[in-house]
Design an enzyme around this catalytic site. Structure first.
Site, PDB file in Angstrom:
ATOM      1  N   HIS A   1      37.979 100.443 -58.119  1.00  0.00           N
ATOM      2  CA  HIS A   1      38.582 100.006 -56.853  1.00  0.00           C
ATOM      3  C   HIS A   1      38.810  98.494 -56.881  1.00  0.00           C
ATOM      4  O   HIS A   1      38.104  97.760 -57.578  1.00  0.00           O
ATOM      5  CB  HIS A   1      37.641 100.308 -55.681  1.00  0.00           C
ATOM      6  CG  HIS A   1      37.544 101.745 -55.308  1.00  0.00           C
ATOM      7  ND1 HIS A   1      36.345 102.396 -55.168  1.00  0.00           N
ATOM      8  CD2 HIS A   1      38.499 102.668 -55.018  1.00  0.00           C
ATOM      9  CE1 HIS A   1      36.554 103.659 -54.820  1.00  0.00           C
ATOM     10  NE2 HIS A   1      37.858 103.855 -54.720  1.00  0.00           N
TER      11      HIS A   1
ATOM     12  N   LEU B   1      30.978 111.528 -59.203  1.00  0.00           N
ATOM     13  CA  LEU B   1      31.986 111.083 -60.171  1.00  0.00           C
ATOM     14  C   LEU B   1      31.517 109.810 -60.872  1.00  0.00           C
ATOM     15  O   LEU B   1      30.850 108.980 -60.272  1.00  0.00           O
ATOM     16  CB  LEU B   1      33.308 110.781 -59.447  1.00  0.00           C
ATOM     17  CG  LEU B   1      34.011 111.938 -58.755  1.00  0.00           C
ATOM     18  CD1 LEU B   1      35.196 111.417 -57.935  1.00  0.00           C
ATOM     19  CD2 LEU B   1      34.466 112.978 -59.775  1.00  0.00           C
TER      20      LEU B   1
ATOM     21  N   ARG C   1      36.828 114.352 -53.254  1.00  0.00           N
ATOM     22  CA  ARG C   1      36.392 113.503 -52.144  1.00  0.00           C
ATOM     23  C   ARG C   1      37.280 113.624 -50.901  1.00  0.00           C
ATOM     24  O   ARG C   1      36.972 113.034 -49.861  1.00  0.00           O
ATOM     25  CB  ARG C   1      36.323 112.036 -52.605  1.00  0.00           C
ATOM     26  CG  ARG C   1      35.403 111.830 -53.798  1.00  0.00           C
ATOM     27  CD  ARG C   1      34.980 110.389 -53.939  1.00  0.00           C
ATOM     28  NE  ARG C   1      34.270 109.940 -52.750  1.00  0.00           N
ATOM     29  CZ  ARG C   1      33.970 108.671 -52.490  1.00  0.00           C
ATOM     30  NH1 ARG C   1      34.329 107.731 -53.336  1.00  0.00           N
ATOM     31  NH2 ARG C   1      33.315 108.335 -51.397  1.00  0.00           N
TER      32      ARG C   1
ATOM     33  N   CYS D   1      30.431 100.047 -50.984  1.00  0.00           N
ATOM     34  CA  CYS D   1      30.692 101.498 -50.912  1.00  0.00           C
ATOM     35  C   CYS D   1      29.740 102.219 -49.969  1.00  0.00           C
ATOM     36  O   CYS D   1      30.064 103.266 -49.428  1.00  0.00           O
ATOM     37  CB  CYS D   1      30.525 102.130 -52.287  1.00  0.00           C
ATOM     38  SG  CYS D   1      31.036 101.101 -53.637  1.00  0.00           S
TER      39      CYS D   1
ATOM     40  N   GLU E   1      32.295 104.188 -47.526  1.00  0.00           N
ATOM     41  CA  GLU E   1      33.368 103.207 -47.345  1.00  0.00           C
ATOM     42  C   GLU E   1      34.741 103.780 -47.672  1.00  0.00           C
ATOM     43  O   GLU E   1      35.750 103.366 -47.082  1.00  0.00           O
ATOM     44  CB  GLU E   1      33.127 102.008 -48.260  1.00  0.00           C
ATOM     45  CG  GLU E   1      34.302 101.040 -48.272  1.00  0.00           C
ATOM     46  CD  GLU E   1      34.065  99.850 -49.158  1.00  0.00           C
ATOM     47  OE1 GLU E   1      33.922  98.753 -48.616  1.00  0.00           O
ATOM     48  OE2 GLU E   1      34.015 100.001 -50.390  1.00  0.00           O
ATOM     49  N   ASP E   2      34.785 104.722 -48.613  1.00  0.00           N
ATOM     50  CA  ASP E   2      36.090 105.199 -49.069  1.00  0.00           C
ATOM     51  C   ASP E   2      36.788 106.109 -48.070  1.00  0.00           C
ATOM     52  O   ASP E   2      37.985 106.348 -48.180  1.00  0.00           O
ATOM     53  CB  ASP E   2      35.925 105.905 -50.425  1.00  0.00           C
ATOM     54  CG  ASP E   2      35.475 104.919 -51.476  1.00  0.00           C
ATOM     55  OD1 ASP E   2      36.030 103.805 -51.500  1.00  0.00           O
ATOM     56  OD2 ASP E   2      34.552 105.232 -52.242  1.00  0.00           O
TER      57      ASP E   2
ATOM     58  N   ARG F   1      43.176 105.623 -57.398  1.00  0.00           N
ATOM     59  CA  ARG F   1      42.839 106.342 -56.163  1.00  0.00           C
ATOM     60  C   ARG F   1      43.765 106.019 -54.988  1.00  0.00           C
ATOM     61  O   ARG F   1      43.722 106.694 -53.961  1.00  0.00           O
ATOM     62  CB  ARG F   1      41.409 105.995 -55.750  1.00  0.00           C
ATOM     63  CG  ARG F   1      40.350 106.283 -56.794  1.00  0.00           C
ATOM     64  CD  ARG F   1      40.103 107.773 -56.941  1.00  0.00           C
ATOM     65  NE  ARG F   1      39.056 108.035 -57.904  1.00  0.00           N
ATOM     66  CZ  ARG F   1      37.753 108.005 -57.623  1.00  0.00           C
ATOM     67  NH1 ARG F   1      37.362 107.708 -56.407  1.00  0.00           N
ATOM     68  NH2 ARG F   1      36.864 108.261 -58.563  1.00  0.00           N
TER      69      ARG F   1
ATOM     70  N   ASP G   1      29.781 112.613 -53.745  1.00  0.00           N
ATOM     71  CA  ASP G   1      29.999 111.171 -53.583  1.00  0.00           C
ATOM     72  C   ASP G   1      29.980 110.746 -52.115  1.00  0.00           C
ATOM     73  O   ASP G   1      30.382 109.622 -51.788  1.00  0.00           O
ATOM     74  CB  ASP G   1      31.337 110.778 -54.236  1.00  0.00           C
ATOM     75  CG  ASP G   1      31.260 110.830 -55.751  1.00  0.00           C
ATOM     76  OD1 ASP G   1      30.537 109.998 -56.328  1.00  0.00           O
ATOM     77  OD2 ASP G   1      31.880 111.733 -56.356  1.00  0.00           O
TER      78      ASP G   1
HETATM   79  C1  CIR Z   1      33.739 107.602 -57.013  1.00  0.00           C
HETATM   80  O1  CIR Z   1      34.081 107.597 -58.204  1.00  0.00           O
HETATM   81  O2  CIR Z   1      34.533 107.817 -56.115  1.00  0.00           O
HETATM   82  C2  CIR Z   1      32.293 107.335 -56.679  1.00  0.00           C
HETATM   83  N1  CIR Z   1      31.472 107.824 -57.725  1.00  0.00           N
HETATM   84  C3  CIR Z   1      32.052 105.859 -56.465  1.00  0.00           C
HETATM   85  C4  CIR Z   1      32.744 105.310 -55.263  1.00  0.00           C
HETATM   86  C5  CIR Z   1      32.517 103.868 -55.068  1.00  0.00           C
HETATM   87  N2  CIR Z   1      33.113 103.409 -53.870  1.00  0.00           N
HETATM   88  C6  CIR Z   1      33.591 102.208 -53.673  1.00  0.00           C
HETATM   89  O3  CIR Z   1      33.669 101.393 -54.595  1.00  0.00           O
HETATM   90  N3  CIR Z   1      34.090 101.914 -52.475  1.00  0.00           N
END
Ligand code: CIR
Length: 263
Positions: free
Chosen positions: A167, A24, A91, A254, A71-72, A136, A66
Site C-alpha cells: 500500500h 494474506l 477482503r 492498518c 483501515e482498509d 489493490r 485479514d
Molecule cells: C493484506 O494483504 O491485505 C493484509 N495481510 C495486510 C493489510 C495491511 N493493511 C494496510 O497496510 N493498511
C-alpha cells in the site's frame, strides 16, 4: 480545526481472529503467533486510549483472516465516511461488515461501488488526500472516491505506490500539517514536494508505517534509527510490538480507523 488530519476523538479496531494465521502475505515467513499478535494488539489499543480517544474494539471476524486490518475497509473524514471496495477478493466482505459500525458514528456514510480501493492507499493530510495506485487500488476506484469526497470539498492527488509495495502508506505516514515520514524510495518519486520529509533509517523501510495519533507517534518497535530521527524532530514516540502483524504485511496504520466525526 488545525491538526484535523492527526487529532482524533475516536478510533475503531478489531480483535485478532484465530483465522489471522491464514492472512494474506506477500512472502510467507510463517504464520503469526496468535498470543503475541493479541498481546501487541492490546498494547496498541492501550496506547491509543492513553491519548484520551474513545477506542471501539470490534469482535474478531473469523470469516475474514485479514479483518484485524480495519483501515482498509473505510476512509473516515470529519464530514462522513467512505466504505471502500478492497481489491483483495478475500477482503471484499470486510467493507460491508464495517458499514453499520460507521453508521453508528456518522450521518453520512457513502460506498465505493465501482473499481477497487483500500484505505491503506489513502493518506489524508491537512491540505489534500493522496491516493496511491497499487495492486489493490485502481483508477476506477480512485475516480469513484474522487466523486464521493468532492461533496465534502476534498481534492484528491493520485500518486504511485512503489512497485512491490503493498500500500502507499506501507511506505509513508503523516506526522503533522507539513511533515511526513517516508522511505527514501517513495520520497524519491517527488510525491511529497511541499512537505517536510523525514526519512526512515537505512534498512528500516518497515518502520515507515507509523501513525500520528493526537500527541503521539505510534511506531513498530525495533527500528532505532527511525525512532531516533522522529524523536530528534521533537515528536513523542510510543513503540509497539509489530512482529506478528508484519508477517501479514501489516503495520500501525492498518490496525485502526482514526476519526473525529463532526457534530
Ligand atoms: C493484506 O494483504 O491485505 C493484509 N495481510 C495486510 C493489510 C495491511 N493493511 C494496510 O497496510 N493498511
Amino acid at each position: 480545526m488545525n491538526g484535523k488530519s492527526y487529532r482524533f476523538t475516536h478510533a475503531i479496531c478489531r480483535e485478532v481472529s484465530a483465522s489471522a494465521t491464514q492472512g494474506l502475505r506477500a512472502v510467507d515467513i510463517g504464520a503469526p503467533d496468535l498470543a503475541q499478535f493479541r498481546a501487541d494488539h492490546a498494547d496498541y489499543v492501550a496506547v491509543l486510549r492513553s491519548t484520551g480517544a474513545e477506542v471501539t474494539v470490534l469482535p474478531a471476524l473469523e470469516a475474514f483472516p485479514d479483518g484485524v486490518f480495519v483501515e482498509d475497509a473505510a476512509i473516515c473524514l470529519a464530514e462522513g465516511a467512505v466504505v471502500t471496495r478492497p481489491g483483495a477478493p478475500s477482503r471484499l466482505g470486510e467493507a460491508a461488515a464495517m458499514a453499520p459500525v460507521l453508521e453508528g458514528f456518522y450521518e453520512d456514510v457513502v460506498w465505493v461501488e465501482d473499481g477497487f480501493i483500500e484505505g491503506g492507499d489513502v493518506l489524508v493530510t491537512e491540505r489534500e488526500i493522496l491516493v496511491g495506485t497499487s495492486a489493490r487500488t485502481d483508477a476506477t476506484g480512485i475516480a469513484t472516491l474522487t466523486r464521493l469526497v468532492a461533496r465534502w470539498g476534498y481534492a484528491l492527488r493520485v500518486v504511485e505506490t512503489p512497485p512491490g509495495v503493498l500500500h502507499f502508506k506501507t511506505d509513508c505516514a503523516l506526522l503533522d500539517e507539513e511533515t511526513v515520514l517516508a522511505t527514501p524510495r517513495l520520497a524519491a518519486s517527488g510525491c511529497f514536494e511541499g512537505y517536510r520529509v523525514i526519512h526512515t533509517g537505512e534498512g528500516e523501510e518497515a518502520a515507515a508505517n507509523v501513525i500520528r495519533f493526537n500527541d503521539l507517534v505510534v511506531m513498530p518497535s525495533g527500528f532505532a534509527r527511525t525512532q531516533e530521527a522522529i524523536e530528534a524532530a521533537g515528536y513523542t514516540v510510543r513503540p509497539v510490538g509489530n512482529s506478528e502483524a508484519a508477517k501479514l504485511d501489516g503495520g500501525m496504520s492498518c490496525l485502526s480507523l482514526r476519526f473525529s466525526p463532526a457534530g
